[in-house]
Design an enzyme around this catalytic site. Sequence first.
Site, PDB file in Angstrom:
ATOM      1  CE1 TYR A   1      -2.386   2.024   5.605  1.00 33.86           C
ATOM      2  CE2 TYR A   1      -0.229   2.342   4.777  1.00 33.86           C
ATOM      3  CZ  TYR A   1      -1.246   1.657   4.942  1.00 33.86           C
ATOM      4  OH  TYR A   1      -1.459   0.399   4.659  1.00 33.86           O
TER       5      TYR A   1
ATOM      6  N   GLY B   1       0.720  -1.154  -0.174  1.00 34.30           N
ATOM      7  CA  GLY B   1       0.129  -0.028  -0.083  1.00 34.30           C
ATOM      8  C   GLY B   1       0.800   1.060   0.210  1.00 34.30           C
TER       9      GLY B   1
ATOM     10  CB  CYS C   1      -6.630  23.390  21.633  1.00 37.01           C
ATOM     11  SG  CYS C   1      -7.235  24.478  20.657  1.00 37.01           S
TER      12      CYS C   1
HETATM   13  C1  LIG Z   1      -3.191  -7.625   5.197  1.00 37.95           C
HETATM   14  C2  LIG Z   1      -2.280  -6.384   4.809  1.00 37.95           C
HETATM   15  N1  LIG Z   1      -1.795  -6.333   3.504  1.00 37.95           N
HETATM   16  C3  LIG Z   1      -1.318  -5.358   3.050  1.00 37.95           C
HETATM   17  C4  LIG Z   1      -1.107  -3.993   3.947  1.00 37.95           C
HETATM   18  C5  LIG Z   1      -0.338  -3.088   3.336  1.00 37.95           C
HETATM   19  O1  LIG Z   1       0.756  -2.685   4.075  1.00 37.95           O
HETATM   20  P1  LIG Z   1       1.646  -1.433   3.729  1.00 37.95           P
HETATM   21  O2  LIG Z   1       0.814  -0.209   3.418  1.00 37.95           O
HETATM   22  O3  LIG Z   1       2.612  -1.322   4.697  1.00 37.95           O
HETATM   23  O4  LIG Z   1       2.367  -1.981   2.301  1.00 37.95           O
HETATM   24  C6  LIG Z   1      -1.601  -4.288   5.175  1.00 37.95           C
HETATM   25  C7  LIG Z   1      -1.374  -2.997   6.086  1.00 37.95           C
HETATM   26  O5  LIG Z   1      -1.615  -2.671   7.396  1.00 37.95           O
HETATM   27  C8  LIG Z   1      -2.318  -5.183   5.704  1.00 37.95           C
HETATM   28  O6  LIG Z   1      -2.885  -5.314   6.818  1.00 37.95           O
END
Ligand SMILES: Cc1ncc(COP(=O)(O)O)c(C=O)c1O
Length: 404
Positions: free
Chosen positions: A382, A276, A352
């Site tokens: 994120y 991700g 605050c």
């Molecule tokens: C099951 C699973 N796959 C993939 C990801 C993606 O991780 P990243 O954004 O660190 O690549 C996550 C992130 O929490 C996850 O829980």
Amino acid sequence: MTETVRRHIAALAPDALPAYVYDLAALRAHAAAVRAALPERVELYYAAKANPEAPVLAALRDAVDGYEVSSGGELAHVRAAVPDAPLAFGGPGKTPAEIAAAVDAGVHRWHVESEQELHRLDAVLTDRPGTVVDVLLRVNLPVATGALDAVALAMGGRPTPFGLDPDRAEECVRLLTGDGSDPGPLGRRLRLRGVHAHLASGLTAVEQLAVAEQIVTWSAALAERHGFPLAEVNVGGGMAVDYDDPASRFDWTAFGEGLTKLLDAHPGLTLRIEPGRALTAYCGWYATEVLDVKQSHGEDFAVVRGGTHHLRTPATRGHSQPFEVLPVDAWPHPWPRPAVGTGRATLAGQLCTPKDVLARAASGADGLRAADRVLFAMAGAYAWNISHHEFLMHPRPGFHYLGS
Ligand SMILES: Cc1ncc(COP(=O)(O)O)c(C=O)c1O
């Protein structure tokens, strides 16, 4: 940052800030380079939780084989944004309603996280005669590498609510495959295709390869013990992103080469990854302006429009978000223009709470003045979607998608 992004942000009126600006052309180029570095037998899924904005999902479509979703909400949203794309459905604590909706949506792969979940899924399928689903068992493996000790977001190799312990996975295999010749009690509607393991976020290519090799070796032994053909292993996401050094990138070339060797040792196996952060972090910018600069007990603070209610990442990870300054020369007011004078400043938001800090004691803020613009980098993953937007009821940022 491209000149297009910089010019776009410079042209926004102060009241149009803060704004998230996404460079979709850069995202497409980055995702295509990642895809090109991977061997053919590696499927690339995007973990939608990193950034589920519809234009971001659509921009990735040509480079990815599918999307990993972790809730009924993500499932419906991603299906609408990229209707033709294969989906893998994971996450602990799937509700019966989510399971039924996902069966009806025809998800491509199920990442099953517990024995009860297998039964729940089978129960939903009994009402839908003829429907068969493809399952990967998510396993929480104890991997023999120091890699997971150092990372902040370890989800495996230690007690967690994620996936199955290896001994429970053995039991699930028995439920699915019986004695190898006869399908097990759940094996008529659930087809076991392999194993899923997402063990941590923040691993370098060398660490990822060490983890992937152990996951595949363990999975192959499991398949051998139970006599089922191991078709797929999903080794998860978690490719490292370095907020302290935006120029240092995950080594996709080395990773792809390592995966090629791993696949050579396992003919017939398909590997899948689901990053991700490392796909989308770099394409997003959180642009804002300095409202005020003040000295407090010998330190400079620059207070910007917005803050961690829009970009929570630095607060949750405890880092300084990297940024660039876009100087604005016009100062239309009759009073003196506040400016940073100590050589560094903490960039704080409007909330605050002393936790509302985007970058701490940053030397890049030397000389920063009220009305200058600050462009926070690496805000494409994120960021907005994990932030606490309602706290203090400030306005929402704008959203701009360039290069679509
Ligand atoms: C099951 C699973 N796959 C993939 C990801 C993606 O991780 P990243 O954004 O660190 O690549 C996550 C992130 O929490 C996850 O829980």
